[in-house]
Design a protein around this motif. Sequence first.
Motif, PDB file in Angstrom:
ATOM      1  N   ARG A 113       0.745  -1.386   0.094  1.00 32.94           N
ATOM      2  CA  ARG A 113       0.144  -0.043   0.077  1.00 32.94           C
ATOM      3  C   ARG A 113       0.793   1.292   0.095  1.00 32.94           C
ATOM      4  O   ARG A 113       0.287   2.362  -0.094  1.00 32.94           O
ATOM      5  N   THR A 114       2.081   1.023   0.153  1.00 30.14           N
ATOM      6  CA  THR A 114       3.026   2.197   0.573  1.00 30.14           C
ATOM      7  C   THR A 114       4.291   2.248  -0.389  1.00 30.14           C
ATOM      8  O   THR A 114       4.852   1.184  -0.632  1.00 30.14           O
ATOM      9  N   LEU A 115       4.991   3.224  -0.707  1.00 30.04           N
ATOM     10  CA  LEU A 115       6.090   3.426  -1.261  1.00 30.04           C
ATOM     11  C   LEU A 115       7.241   3.715  -0.019  1.00 30.04           C
ATOM     12  O   LEU A 115       7.044   4.814   0.735  1.00 30.04           O
ATOM     13  N   LEU A 116       8.139   2.942  -0.039  1.00 31.41           N
ATOM     14  CA  LEU A 116       9.151   3.125   0.955  1.00 31.41           C
ATOM     15  C   LEU A 116      10.467   3.913   0.295  1.00 31.41           C
ATOM     16  O   LEU A 116      10.725   3.542  -0.677  1.00 31.41           O
ATOM     17  N   VAL A 117      10.768   5.040   0.907  1.00 34.09           N
ATOM     18  CA  VAL A 117      11.707   6.010   0.509  1.00 34.09           C
ATOM     19  C   VAL A 117      12.858   6.095   1.276  1.00 34.09           C
ATOM     20  O   VAL A 117      12.702   6.517   2.506  1.00 34.09           O
ATOM     21  N   ASP A 118      14.132   6.001   0.788  1.00 31.92           N
ATOM     22  CA  ASP A 118      15.373   5.910   1.756  1.00 31.92           C
ATOM     23  C   ASP A 118      16.182   7.169   0.998  1.00 31.92           C
ATOM     24  O   ASP A 118      16.196   7.401  -0.095  1.00 31.92           O
ATOM     25  N   TRP A 119      16.541   7.948   2.274  1.00 28.12           N
ATOM     26  CA  TRP A 119      17.133   9.402   1.994  1.00 28.12           C
ATOM     27  C   TRP A 119      18.601   9.257   2.390  1.00 28.12           C
ATOM     28  O   TRP A 119      19.025   8.527   3.056  1.00 28.12           O
ATOM     29  N   VAL A 120      18.962  10.065   1.611  1.00 32.73           N
ATOM     30  CA  VAL A 120      20.762  10.108   1.813  1.00 32.73           C
ATOM     31  C   VAL A 120      21.360  10.185   3.039  1.00 32.73           C
ATOM     32  O   VAL A 120      22.327   9.893   3.498  1.00 32.73           O
ATOM     33  N   ASP A 121      20.371  11.096   3.976  1.00 33.57           N
ATOM     34  CA  ASP A 121      21.013  11.159   5.536  1.00 33.57           C
ATOM     35  C   ASP A 121      20.512  10.044   6.160  1.00 33.57           C
ATOM     36  O   ASP A 121      20.476  10.282   7.602  1.00 33.57           O
ATOM     37  N   GLY A 122      19.924   9.070   5.669  1.00 31.65           N
ATOM     38  CA  GLY A 122      19.477   7.771   6.386  1.00 31.65           C
ATOM     39  C   GLY A 122      18.060   7.822   7.061  1.00 31.65           C
ATOM     40  O   GLY A 122      17.356   6.784   7.579  1.00 31.65           O
ATOM     41  N   ARG A 123      17.325   8.875   6.769  1.00 24.20           N
ATOM     42  CA  ARG A 123      15.746   8.949   7.039  1.00 24.20           C
ATOM     43  C   ARG A 123      15.200   7.982   6.107  1.00 24.20           C
ATOM     44  O   ARG A 123      15.538   7.738   4.926  1.00 24.20           O
TER      45      ARG A 123
END
Length: 373
Positions: free
Chosen positions: A13-23
């Motif tokens: 149901r969701t898109l998981l997004v990883d950010w460069v700062d680890g969030r």
Amino acid sequence: MANPITQVALHERTLLVDWVDGRRSHYHYLWLRDNAPDAIDTHNGQRLIESVAIPPAICPQTVTLHADGQLEVVWAVNGSRSLFAPDWLRAHDYSQPETISTANQPLLWDATLGAHLPSADYPAVVDDRQILRDWLQAVHDYGFALLRQVPVASAALLKVVALFGYVRETNYGPYFDVKSVVSPNNLAYTGLGLSPHTDNPYRDPAPTLQLLHCLQDAAAGGDSIVVDGFAVAARLRQQAPEHFALLTRTPVTFRFRDQTTDLMAVTPLIALDSQGLIKAIRYNNRSLAPLALPPEQIEPFYAAYRALGELIASAEFQVVFKLHPGDLFIVDNERVLHGRTAFSNTGNRHLQGCYADRDGLLSTLRVLGGCSD
Ligand SMILES: O=C(O)CCC(=O)C(=O)O
């Protein structure tokens, strides 16, 4: 791009997004479809699609992270394409509940604010948008600010309102004179002291801002008092939670009547928002109508009302200062209580007051780049 996306993963149901700062953030497909740039009019920012018509189980056919950092979603339902900017996704990340719930908490204050009252000079706020912004920011943060060097002229306070919004005209007119008169229709128009109160609690909605401008001060007395109602209510919540809770759930009636007017509002003294945070306070002993509660609630109500009233009256919370001609103060009338000490009826103390609304002030503050909720 402050924080690029490093990778994405598709869940049911969701898109998981990883950010460069680890969030790591989660965005529901339903939410992404509803807020996609192609669902929003580029000129006015308004939504072009009907949110309720989006299929509840909507999901992407493909999600592509492009070299320029943009995220492309192609929707399975009709093959349409939405392109998301990473900065926009980051700014609207709702996966961090603590960020959402603690943002924009008011700065609570007590009598110590008297040593450094938030203030500005009228000529400066007229001339300099940044000084105006800082003054409006103080109203947002403290629910109170002074303005000095306002022209000592009748109706000059309307020019102050025009700097940020619109006057709320009432049965008292666009503005009203606060001075001692014979046969007053309001105790404000006497030399009596006025205990701290919010104005016009008998209106629904009550005005959310009040301005008072001094044209002539009293030889003795007539000092102004302000109290942060949110700080007082927070203290009550901490020291007597049962009194606090009772005041948030017991509706009381406020009423004002004269020959041409009969205003009435039924509301609890303390209002909470959906997260249980203090949202508004109405407190005006002069216009509280006789309580009409079930008999067993009368004494508990008075006990809670007394506890709140004692905190409002305590020196710990009261800021007392004297207005001189040309001084004006503004209060958030759903937060900061104002009052005055008694003054001699033989003097010529003369204030003018008017009402306005917070939405206009906050709008101007946002346009000027200030921070507001
Ligand atoms: O006379 C004052 O200083 C305050 C008057 C007042 O409380 C009011 O007009 O609401």
